[in-house]
Write a protein that holds these residues in place. Structure first.
Motif, PDB file in Angstrom:
ATOM      1  N   PRO A 153       0.797  -1.395   0.147  1.00 11.78           N
ATOM      2  CA  PRO A 153       0.004   0.025   0.084  1.00 11.78           C
ATOM      3  C   PRO A 153       0.819   1.188  -0.054  1.00 11.78           C
ATOM      4  CG  PRO A 153      -0.193  -1.073   2.032  1.00 11.78           C
ATOM      5  CD  PRO A 153       0.643  -2.015   1.121  1.00 11.78           C
ATOM      6  N   ILE A 194      -6.088  16.364  -6.922  1.00 15.04           N
ATOM      7  CA  ILE A 194      -7.209  15.278  -6.935  1.00 15.04           C
ATOM      8  C   ILE A 194      -6.670  13.822  -6.469  1.00 15.04           C
ATOM      9  CG2 ILE A 194      -9.038  14.121  -8.401  1.00 15.04           C
ATOM     10  CD1 ILE A 194      -8.811  16.398 -10.270  1.00 15.04           C
ATOM     11  N   ALA A 231      -6.340  12.736  -2.272  1.00 16.53           N
ATOM     12  CA  ALA A 231      -5.323  13.474  -1.260  1.00 16.53           C
ATOM     13  C   ALA A 231      -5.007  12.471  -0.178  1.00 16.53           C
ATOM     14  CB  ALA A 231      -5.834  14.684  -0.529  1.00 16.53           C
ATOM     15  N   GLY A 232      -4.583  11.182  -0.674  1.00 13.31           N
ATOM     16  CA  GLY A 232      -4.120   9.949   0.130  1.00 13.31           C
ATOM     17  C   GLY A 232      -2.465   9.995   0.148  1.00 13.31           C
ATOM     18  N   LYS A 233      -1.994   9.166   0.538  1.00 20.85           N
ATOM     19  CA  LYS A 233      -0.423   9.233   0.746  1.00 20.85           C
ATOM     20  C   LYS A 233       0.413  10.142  -0.170  1.00 20.85           C
ATOM     21  CE  LYS A 233      -0.672   4.787   1.176  1.00 20.85           C
ATOM     22  NZ  LYS A 233      -2.012   4.431   1.237  1.00 20.85           N
ATOM     23  N   TYR A 254      -9.455  17.874  -3.987  1.00 15.01           N
ATOM     24  CA  TYR A 254     -10.585  17.143  -3.870  1.00 15.01           C
ATOM     25  C   TYR A 254     -10.133  15.692  -3.669  1.00 15.01           C
ATOM     26  CZ  TYR A 254     -14.667  14.657  -5.697  1.00 15.01           C
ATOM     27  OH  TYR A 254     -15.815  13.740  -5.579  1.00 15.01           O
ATOM     28  N   LYS A 276     -12.520  12.143  -2.251  1.00 20.80           N
ATOM     29  CA  LYS A 276     -14.007  11.594  -2.051  1.00 20.80           C
ATOM     30  C   LYS A 276     -14.090  11.349  -0.644  1.00 20.80           C
ATOM     31  CE  LYS A 276     -17.529   9.079  -4.055  1.00 20.80           C
ATOM     32  NZ  LYS A 276     -17.885   7.806  -4.969  1.00 20.80           N
ATOM     33  N   ALA A 317     -11.207  11.869   2.081  1.00 20.41           N
ATOM     34  CA  ALA A 317     -10.322  12.271   3.128  1.00 20.41           C
ATOM     35  C   ALA A 317     -10.784  13.409   3.594  1.00 20.41           C
ATOM     36  CB  ALA A 317      -8.785  12.678   2.303  1.00 20.41           C
ATOM     37  N   PRO A 325      -6.979   6.572  -7.291  1.00 19.91           N
ATOM     38  CA  PRO A 325      -6.989   5.734  -8.071  1.00 19.91           C
ATOM     39  C   PRO A 325      -7.592   5.490  -9.267  1.00 19.91           C
ATOM     40  CG  PRO A 325      -8.128   5.369  -5.977  1.00 19.91           C
ATOM     41  CD  PRO A 325      -7.814   6.587  -5.996  1.00 19.91           C
ATOM     42  N   THR A 336     -13.385   7.187 -11.615  1.00 17.81           N
ATOM     43  CA  THR A 336     -12.583   8.104 -11.980  1.00 17.81           C
ATOM     44  C   THR A 336     -12.093   7.827 -13.312  1.00 17.81           C
ATOM     45  OG1 THR A 336     -10.839   6.740 -11.162  1.00 17.81           O
ATOM     46  CG2 THR A 336     -11.630   8.411  -9.605  1.00 17.81           C
ATOM     47  N   THR A 385       0.649  11.250 -12.446  1.00 15.89           N
ATOM     48  CA  THR A 385       1.533  10.131 -11.870  1.00 15.89           C
ATOM     49  C   THR A 385       0.783   8.816 -11.365  1.00 15.89           C
ATOM     50  OG1 THR A 385       1.658  11.302  -9.975  1.00 15.89           O
ATOM     51  CG2 THR A 385       3.639  11.708 -11.508  1.00 15.89           C
ATOM     52  N   ARG A 416      -2.561   6.968 -12.833  1.00 19.91           N
ATOM     53  CA  ARG A 416      -3.069   5.775 -13.745  1.00 19.91           C
ATOM     54  C   ARG A 416      -3.487   6.328 -15.016  1.00 19.91           C
ATOM     55  NH1 ARG A 416      -0.205   3.051 -11.205  1.00 19.91           N
ATOM     56  NH2 ARG A 416      -0.731   0.898 -10.069  1.00 19.91           N
ATOM     57  N   ASP A 453       3.442  10.541 -16.517  1.00 19.91           N
ATOM     58  CA  ASP A 453       4.053   9.433 -16.203  1.00 19.91           C
ATOM     59  C   ASP A 453       3.545   8.040 -16.424  1.00 19.91           C
ATOM     60  OD1 ASP A 453       6.647   8.106 -14.744  1.00 19.91           O
ATOM     61  OD2 ASP A 453       5.447   7.459 -13.434  1.00 19.91           O
ATOM     62  N   HIS A 471       6.294   5.489 -16.703  1.00 18.11           N
ATOM     63  CA  HIS A 471       6.052   5.009 -15.253  1.00 18.11           C
ATOM     64  C   HIS A 471       7.191   4.641 -14.171  1.00 18.11           C
ATOM     65  CE1 HIS A 471       2.314   2.787 -13.547  1.00 18.11           C
ATOM     66  NE2 HIS A 471       2.932   3.163 -12.657  1.00 18.11           N
ATOM     67  N   PHE A 525       8.008   5.762  -9.542  1.00 21.77           N
ATOM     68  CA  PHE A 525       8.281   4.986  -8.309  1.00 21.77           C
ATOM     69  C   PHE A 525       9.698   4.522  -7.988  1.00 21.77           C
ATOM     70  CE2 PHE A 525       9.301   0.645  -9.675  1.00 21.77           C
ATOM     71  CZ  PHE A 525       9.103   0.463 -10.960  1.00 21.77           C
TER      72      PHE A 525
HETATM   73  P1  NAI Z   1      -3.982   6.228  -1.422  1.00 23.91           P
HETATM   74  O1  NAI Z   1      -5.017   5.140  -1.254  1.00 23.91           O
HETATM   75  O2  NAI Z   1      -3.158   6.782  -0.229  1.00 23.91           O
HETATM   76  O3  NAI Z   1      -4.750   7.588  -1.801  1.00 23.91           O
HETATM   77  C1  NAI Z   1      -5.728   7.581  -2.945  1.00 23.91           C
HETATM   78  C2  NAI Z   1      -6.547   8.660  -2.493  1.00 23.91           C
HETATM   79  O4  NAI Z   1      -7.597   8.930  -3.739  1.00 23.91           O
HETATM   80  C3  NAI Z   1      -7.469   8.524  -1.196  1.00 23.91           C
HETATM   81  O5  NAI Z   1      -7.340   9.569  -0.243  1.00 23.91           O
HETATM   82  C4  NAI Z   1      -8.792   8.201  -1.797  1.00 23.91           C
HETATM   83  O6  NAI Z   1      -9.774   8.749  -0.737  1.00 23.91           O
HETATM   84  C5  NAI Z   1      -8.815   9.104  -3.067  1.00 23.91           C
HETATM   85  N1  NAI Z   1      -9.913   8.643  -3.802  1.00 23.91           N
HETATM   86  C6  NAI Z   1     -10.436   7.473  -3.978  1.00 23.91           C
HETATM   87  N2  NAI Z   1     -11.553   7.641  -5.113  1.00 23.91           N
HETATM   88  C7  NAI Z   1     -11.522   8.967  -5.417  1.00 23.91           C
HETATM   89  C8  NAI Z   1     -12.359   9.714  -6.300  1.00 23.91           C
HETATM   90  N3  NAI Z   1     -13.209   9.075  -6.871  1.00 23.91           N
HETATM   91  N4  NAI Z   1     -12.241  11.017  -6.510  1.00 23.91           N
HETATM   92  C9  NAI Z   1     -11.184  11.783  -5.435  1.00 23.91           C
HETATM   93  N5  NAI Z   1     -10.466  10.907  -4.771  1.00 23.91           N
HETATM   94  C10 NAI Z   1     -10.410   9.683  -4.721  1.00 23.91           C
HETATM   95  O7  NAI Z   1      -3.106   5.936  -2.592  1.00 23.91           O
HETATM   96  P2  NAI Z   1      -1.578   6.525  -2.853  1.00 23.91           P
HETATM   97  O8  NAI Z   1      -0.484   5.500  -2.451  1.00 23.91           O
HETATM   98  O9  NAI Z   1      -1.602   7.904  -2.583  1.00 23.91           O
HETATM   99  O10 NAI Z   1      -1.684   6.162  -4.513  1.00 23.91           O
HETATM  100  C11 NAI Z   1      -2.349   6.959  -5.554  1.00 23.91           C
HETATM  101  C12 NAI Z   1      -2.324   6.451  -6.707  1.00 23.91           C
HETATM  102  O11 NAI Z   1      -0.961   6.377  -7.372  1.00 23.91           O
HETATM  103  C13 NAI Z   1      -2.589   4.798  -6.893  1.00 23.91           C
HETATM  104  O12 NAI Z   1      -3.770   4.510  -7.077  1.00 23.91           O
HETATM  105  C14 NAI Z   1      -1.664   4.301  -8.138  1.00 23.91           C
HETATM  106  O13 NAI Z   1      -2.657   4.192  -9.215  1.00 23.91           O
HETATM  107  C15 NAI Z   1      -0.570   5.521  -8.121  1.00 23.91           C
HETATM  108  N6  NAI Z   1       0.697   5.268  -8.153  1.00 23.91           N
HETATM  109  C16 NAI Z   1       1.577   5.461  -9.147  1.00 23.91           C
HETATM  110  C17 NAI Z   1       2.820   5.217  -9.228  1.00 23.91           C
HETATM  111  C18 NAI Z   1       3.758   5.467 -10.210  1.00 23.91           C
HETATM  112  O14 NAI Z   1       5.132   4.973 -10.553  1.00 23.91           O
HETATM  113  N7  NAI Z   1       3.496   6.251 -11.242  1.00 23.91           N
HETATM  114  C19 NAI Z   1       3.387   4.358  -7.970  1.00 23.91           C
HETATM  115  C20 NAI Z   1       2.551   4.340  -6.895  1.00 23.91           C
HETATM  116  C21 NAI Z   1       1.343   4.787  -7.084  1.00 23.91           C
END
Ligand code: NAI
Length: 344
Positions: A98, A150, A152-154, A173, A175, A177, A203, A208, A229, A231, A255, A292, A295
């Motif tokens: 995660p 858009i 605001a997770g980790k 924004y 949904k 947090a 995600p 989305t 960065t 998907r 990315d 990509h 990471f």
């Molecule tokens: P996370 O789960 O900590 O944060 C995702 C945030 O998006 C959460 O706060 C969630 O409430 C919010 N969310 C969910 N559905 C939503 C919606 N419909 N509208 C607005 N917000 C919404 O995930 P994290 O770790 O921050 O990763 C985010 C994304 O980054 C991952 O889903 C992954 O696709 C992508 N990622 C890309 C990488 C790369 O190398 N380019 C590497 C790691 C992750």
């Protein structure tokens, strides 16, 4: 020894997986090929599979793996949009990483932004040719500009912290947090209308999918900068291209790309690129594409291998699977994990 078939293996995966595998009693066998319906049979005789973002864990692949006796898929990534969780439920436990380094991705997003607004990519090429002219390299300050985040997770929060360091006005924004210090929660409409820079960190879900499309691009400020960065599927690439041509979008910093799976991570430099949209995007002076790689830091690679190995070890030790994902957690917010330690 737990034996795991690791698909889509790259040279940079091996050192950390070998190191943590040896410590945890997991032997990784590296397959360069991606996991697909055709290659799933390579998993015969292994205790589990390890997959990455462009491996295919759709229903037919899940069923094939299940028929081979596979009960565990450890994802060496955070996102799991490539997994049919409904097909996996009751058959194959799916565990992910995660968080490994949200900073790696957030810092890459800012690297793309700074490269673009200060024209570093152009200056780099020029000076290598002894062209020291500044013509056409005028950029702009980020200080005081409005950034809309858009998701605001980790990663989104790490990016918000970086933007605050630049004294940007931060809107977000999300949904789900709650409040974030120093940033303002707004509706998507407000975010689209007021942001100079929009960075995607949510995600990819049904909701989305193509969040950035002709309709939403039209709501944005003229000259908006879009960073993705997260998907590729979050953006309708054809609509983005049209908006760049119309100068509605000032820069696109990508990315990830919705049709990336056969291209990104691979060297296809000797081939004719068949994807006309990507070719056209790459020909634009205000588009930067990285494949990509957000990471890809030493810290993240280590953390990914460590957590992936721990996930496999926990599964075979019958321990609670804290990093398991299932469609019930996703769809209904309820899952057996809290009671039983695993999703089924
Ligand atoms: P996370 O789960 O900590 O944060 C995702 C945030 O998006 C959460 O706060 C969630 O409430 C919010 N969310 C969910 N559905 C939503 C919606 N419909 N509208 C607005 N917000 C919404 O995930 P994290 O770790 O921050 O990763 C985010 C994304 O980054 C991952 O889903 C992954 O696709 C992508 N990622 C890309 C990488 C790369 O190398 N380019 C590497 C790691 C992750």
């Amino acid at each position: 020894m737990i034996k795991i078939a690791l698909f889509d293996a790259k040279p940079y995966d091996k050192p950390a997986f070998d190191r943590y595998g040896a410590q945890g009693g997991v032997e990784y066998h590296y397959f360069e090929t991606k996991l697909t319906e055709e290659t799933a049979s390579l998993a015969a005789g292994y205790d589990g599979v390890c997959a990455f973002v462009n491996d295919d864990l759709s229903r037919p692949v899940i069923e094939k793996l299940y028929s081979l006796g596979i009960r565990l898929a450890v994802l060496r990534c955070a996102g799991f949009n490539n997994v049919d969780l409904q097909a996996a439920y009751g058959k194959i436990h799916v565990l992910r990483v995660p968080a490994y380094s949200p900073h790696a991705v957030a810092e890459h997003a800012m690297a793309l932004l700074l490269t673009s607004v200060r024209r570093i990519h152009k200056a780099y090429n020029r000076t290598r040719e002894f062209n020291f002219s500044l013509n056409g390299l005028a950029g702009f300050d980020l200080f005081g500009k409005t950034v809309g985040v858009i998701g605001a997770g980790k990663i989104g929060r790490a990016f918000i912290d970086i933007c605050r360091g630049f004294s940007m006005r931060v809107l977000y924004y999300d949904k789900f947090a709650g409040e974030i210090e120093g940033a303002t929660s707004v509706s998507l409409d407000t975010l689209f209308q007021e942001s100079d820079v929009i960075s995607l960190h949510c995600p990819l879900t049904e909701e989305t999918d193509h969040l950035i499309c002709a309709q939403t691009l039209a709501q944005m400020k003229k000259g908006v900068i879009i960073i993705n960065t997260s998907r590729g599927g979050l953006i309708d690439a054809e609509d983005l291209l049209a908006a760049i041509k119309e100068k509605q979008v000032g820069a696109a910093l990508l990315d990830v790309y919705e049709e990336e799976s056969d291209l990104f991570f691979e060297d296809v430099s000797g081939h004719i690129l068949q994807d006309d949209v990507l070719s056209r995007l790459l020909s634009m002076p205000n588009v930067i594409v990285t494949s990509h790689q957000a990471f890809l830091t030493e810290e993240a690679l280590s953390a990914i291998a460590e957590t992936t190995t721990q996930n496999a070890v926990d599964f075979f030790a019958g321990k609670p699977l804290v990093n398991e994902v299932c469609y019930r957690c996703e769809s209904f917010g309820e899952c057996k994990k809290q009671r039983k330690g695993k999703c089924f």
